[in-house]
Design a protein around this motif. Structure first.
Motif, short mmCIF file in Angstrom:
data_model
loop_
_atom_site.label_atom_id
_atom_site.label_comp_id
_atom_site.label_asym_id
_atom_site.label_seq_id
_atom_site.Cartn_x
_atom_site.Cartn_y
_atom_site.Cartn_z
N VAL A 36 2.57 -3.73 -6.19
CA VAL A 36 2.51 -2.91 -5.25
C VAL A 36 3.31 -2.42 -3.92
O VAL A 36 2.45 -1.35 -3.33
CB VAL A 36 1.05 -4.21 -4.53
CG1 VAL A 36 0.84 -4.08 -3.64
CG2 VAL A 36 0.86 -4.41 -5.81
N GLU A 37 4.23 -2.52 -3.80
CA GLU A 37 4.81 -2.24 -2.75
C GLU A 37 5.28 -0.76 -2.93
O GLU A 37 5.32 0.57 -2.81
CB GLU A 37 6.04 -3.26 -2.59
CG GLU A 37 6.55 -4.14 -2.41
CD GLU A 37 5.61 -4.78 -1.14
OE1 GLU A 37 6.17 -3.29 0.28
OE2 GLU A 37 5.72 -4.93 -0.26
N ARG A 40 2.67 1.61 -2.49
CA ARG A 40 2.25 1.83 -1.32
C ARG A 40 3.58 2.40 -1.06
O ARG A 40 2.86 3.39 0.23
CB ARG A 40 2.79 0.31 -0.70
CG ARG A 40 2.59 0.04 0.49
CD ARG A 40 2.89 -0.77 1.82
NE ARG A 40 2.38 -0.93 3.11
CZ ARG A 40 3.42 -1.05 4.17
NH1 ARG A 40 4.75 -1.21 3.00
NH2 ARG A 40 3.26 -1.38 5.05
N ASP A 99 -3.15 -1.57 3.74
CA ASP A 99 -1.95 -2.62 4.32
C ASP A 99 -3.42 -4.05 4.61
O ASP A 99 -2.43 -4.70 4.29
CB ASP A 99 -1.41 -2.06 6.01
CG ASP A 99 -0.64 -0.80 5.14
OD1 ASP A 99 -0.32 -0.52 3.88
OD2 ASP A 99 0.43 -0.04 6.26
N TYR A 102 -5.47 -5.09 1.81
CA TYR A 102 -4.88 -5.08 0.30
C TYR A 102 -3.49 -5.50 0.20
O TYR A 102 -3.64 -7.17 -0.11
CB TYR A 102 -5.68 -3.98 -0.43
CG TYR A 102 -4.41 -4.19 -2.18
CD1 TYR A 102 -5.52 -5.09 -3.36
CD2 TYR A 102 -3.80 -4.45 -2.94
CE1 TYR A 102 -5.09 -5.20 -4.18
CE2 TYR A 102 -3.23 -4.17 -4.22
CZ TYR A 102 -3.95 -4.93 -5.02
OH TYR A 102 -3.95 -5.08 -6.39
N TRP A 103 -3.01 -4.70 0.59
CA TRP A 103 -1.89 -5.39 0.55
C TRP A 103 -1.00 -6.44 1.14
O TRP A 103 -0.48 -7.24 1.01
CB TRP A 103 -0.40 -3.99 0.93
CG TRP A 103 0.89 -4.06 1.66
CD1 TRP A 103 2.10 -4.09 0.52
CD2 TRP A 103 1.35 -3.78 3.17
NE1 TRP A 103 3.14 -4.57 1.49
CE2 TRP A 103 2.61 -4.47 2.32
CE3 TRP A 103 1.52 -4.52 4.40
CZ2 TRP A 103 3.79 -4.46 3.09
CZ3 TRP A 103 2.15 -4.60 4.87
CH2 TRP A 103 3.19 -5.38 4.58
N SER A 104 -1.32 -6.68 2.20
CA SER A 104 -1.19 -7.58 3.27
C SER A 104 -1.87 -9.14 2.52
O SER A 104 -1.26 -10.58 2.55
CB SER A 104 -2.08 -7.86 4.64
OG SER A 104 -3.33 -8.17 4.20
N ARG A 107 0.40 -9.58 -0.79
CA ARG A 107 1.59 -10.22 0.37
C ARG A 107 1.75 -12.18 0.51
O ARG A 107 2.07 -12.68 -0.48
CB ARG A 107 2.26 -9.16 1.42
CG ARG A 107 2.79 -8.32 0.60
CD ARG A 107 3.87 -7.79 1.87
NE ARG A 107 4.32 -8.44 3.09
CZ ARG A 107 5.60 -8.24 3.17
NH1 ARG A 107 6.25 -7.57 2.00
NH2 ARG A 107 6.15 -9.33 4.53
#
Length: 145
Positions: A36-37, A40, A99, A102-104, A107
């Protein structure tokens, strides 16, 4: 102390209660986060490329006008300059939504699972893989710096 006696650094050592299955599961979730990183990063690349292309349209419109094609310049300016990439959104809005939603969350979930299964330690699976694959006592195969 010889190379064989140096344990994994404490920040990568498996907690006593962690099973092989738990370490593998936490490792797989961390691997998914790494993917995912990477995605991103590509999203940010896309964001910057689209922004750059939008700014290049100004030059294209100017060149069309210089070429005596105001009609086409006006069409490009009207249809493309400042156009939303997705319905109602420029790239910065897409990046922010990714961000924030999804991303946050990804994480946070990975950190929670890693905390629960591996005492918050990162790369426990990889640390054990390194220990199993390195040649003990060989230069450049040290357990740690």
């Amino acid at each position: 102390m010889t190379d064989q006696q140096i344990p994994n650094p404490p920040d990568h050592a498996r907690p006593e209660r962690a099973t092989d299955e738990q370490v593998a599961a936490a490792g797989k979730l961390s691997e998914a986060l790494e993917t995912v990183e990477r995605a991103r990063g590509r999203l940010y690349d896309f964001h910057q490329l689209i922004g750059h292309a939008d700014l290049m349209l100004d030059e294209a419109v100017q060149k069309l006008r210089e070429a005596g094609r105001d009609d086409i310049a006006e069409q490009v300016e009207k249809e493309l300059v400042g156009r939303n990439v997705l319905h109602g959104r420029w790239m910065f809005q897409i990046v922010e939504d990714f961000d924030d939603h999804y991303w946050s969350t990804f994480r946070s979930c990975e950190a929670t699972v890693r905390g629960e299964l591996c005492g918050g330690r990162r790369h426990v699976f990889e640390s054990e893989m390194k220990e199993a694959r390195r040649t003990h006592g060989h230069p450049r195969h040290e357990a740690r710096p």
